[in-house]
Design an enzyme around this catalytic site. Structure first.
Site, PDB file in Angstrom:
ATOM      1  N   ASP A  33     -10.227  -4.199 -11.053  1.00  0.00           N
ATOM      2  CA  ASP A  33     -11.442  -4.945 -10.779  1.00  0.00           C
ATOM      3  C   ASP A  33     -12.489  -4.637 -11.846  1.00  0.00           C
ATOM      4  OD1 ASP A  33     -12.701  -2.471 -10.043  1.00  0.00           O
ATOM      5  OD2 ASP A  33     -12.105  -2.748  -7.958  1.00  0.00           O
ATOM      6  N   HIS A  57      -7.913   7.123  -4.598  1.00  0.00           N
ATOM      7  CA  HIS A  57      -8.494   6.385  -5.725  1.00  0.00           C
ATOM      8  C   HIS A  57      -8.703   7.262  -6.956  1.00  0.00           C
ATOM      9  CE1 HIS A  57     -10.608   3.157  -7.717  1.00  0.00           C
ATOM     10  NE2 HIS A  57     -11.691   3.889  -7.853  1.00  0.00           N
ATOM     11  N   TYR A  70     -11.781  -1.596  -4.801  1.00  0.00           N
ATOM     12  CA  TYR A  70     -10.412  -1.084  -4.799  1.00  0.00           C
ATOM     13  C   TYR A  70      -9.350  -2.144  -5.093  1.00  0.00           C
ATOM     14  CZ  TYR A  70     -12.839   2.857  -2.754  1.00  0.00           C
ATOM     15  OH  TYR A  70     -13.714   3.876  -2.528  1.00  0.00           O
ATOM     16  N   ALA A  71      -9.723  -3.208  -5.781  1.00  0.00           N
ATOM     17  CA  ALA A  71      -8.752  -4.235  -6.192  1.00  0.00           C
ATOM     18  C   ALA A  71      -8.135  -3.789  -7.511  1.00  0.00           C
ATOM     19  CB  ALA A  71      -9.433  -5.595  -6.320  1.00  0.00           C
ATOM     20  N   ASN A  72      -7.273  -2.799  -7.408  1.00  0.00           N
ATOM     21  CA  ASN A  72      -6.638  -2.187  -8.577  1.00  0.00           C
ATOM     22  C   ASN A  72      -5.190  -1.891  -8.235  1.00  0.00           C
ATOM     23  OD1 ASN A  72      -9.318  -1.661  -9.939  1.00  0.00           O
ATOM     24  ND2 ASN A  72      -9.542  -0.350  -8.139  1.00  0.00           N
ATOM     25  N   HIS A 126      10.458  -1.089 -20.669  1.00  0.00           N
ATOM     26  CA  HIS A 126      10.832  -0.473 -19.405  1.00  0.00           C
ATOM     27  C   HIS A 126      10.053   0.821 -19.179  1.00  0.00           C
ATOM     28  CE1 HIS A 126      14.177   1.399 -16.760  1.00  0.00           C
ATOM     29  NE2 HIS A 126      13.279   0.802 -16.013  1.00  0.00           N
TER      30      HIS A 126
END
Length: 129
Positions: free
Chosen positions: A28, A96, A118-120, A20
Site C-alpha cells: 500500500d 507487520h 495492511y494491504a501488503n 524462482h
C-alpha cells in the site's frame, strides 16, 4: 507495442527479470519501501491503483508458489484479507513488523495507491514447469 497484460514498461521489464524464489512485495501507499530492491511505484492518487487491481494483474502474469501477509490485515482490512485468502489458501501470516523486515530481501517492490491499512503481501515466485 503490447496489446494485453501489464503495459507499464518498468513493471513489465522488472517482472521479466524475476526468477524462482525471488520475492515481490506488493504494498500500500504507506508501507516503508526498503533500500535495495528495485521499486516500481504505481501510486497515482489515494486508492489508485488499488491493491486488488495490482495483485490481480500481477497474478495474471506471475507464477507464485507462496505468499506472506501481516497478521493485522485480518482485523484491520477485511477486504484485503479476503482477496489474499481467495488467491492464496496457504497464505502465511507474520506480524507487520516482521513483514517489513522480510521485505528487505525482496527483489522487487510494487507500490500501489492503496490507502487502507495492511494491504501488503510478499509473493514468492515459482516456476511454470
Amino acid at each position: 507495442m503490447k496489446k494485453a497484460g501489464i503495459l507499464n514498461r518498468h513493471l513489465a521489464g522488472a517482472l521479466a527479470e524475476l526468477g524462482h524464489g525471488d520475492g515481490v512485495l506488493v504494498c500500500d501507499a504507506g508501507m516503508p519501501v526498503p533500500d535495495g530492491p528495485r521499486v516500481v511505484d504505481l501510486a497515482f492518487r489515494a486508492g489508485v491503483p488499488s491493491f486488488a487491481e495490482v495483485v490481480e494483474g500481477l497474478l495474471a502474469e506471475l507464477v507464485v508458489e507462496g505468499a506472506t501477509a501481516a497478521t493485522e490485515v485480518r482485523d484491520a482490512n477485511p477486504a484485503a484479507a479476503a482477496l489474499l485468502s481467495r488467491h492464496f489458501p496457504d497464505l502465511a501470516y507474520v506480524p507487520h513488523d516482521d513483514l517489513k523486515h522480510l521485505s528487505h530481501r525482496s527483489r522487487l517492490v510494487v507500490r500501489t495507491g492503496e490507502a487502507r491499512p495492511y494491504a501488503n503481501v510478499l509473493l514468492r515466485c515459482g516456476v511454470f514447469f
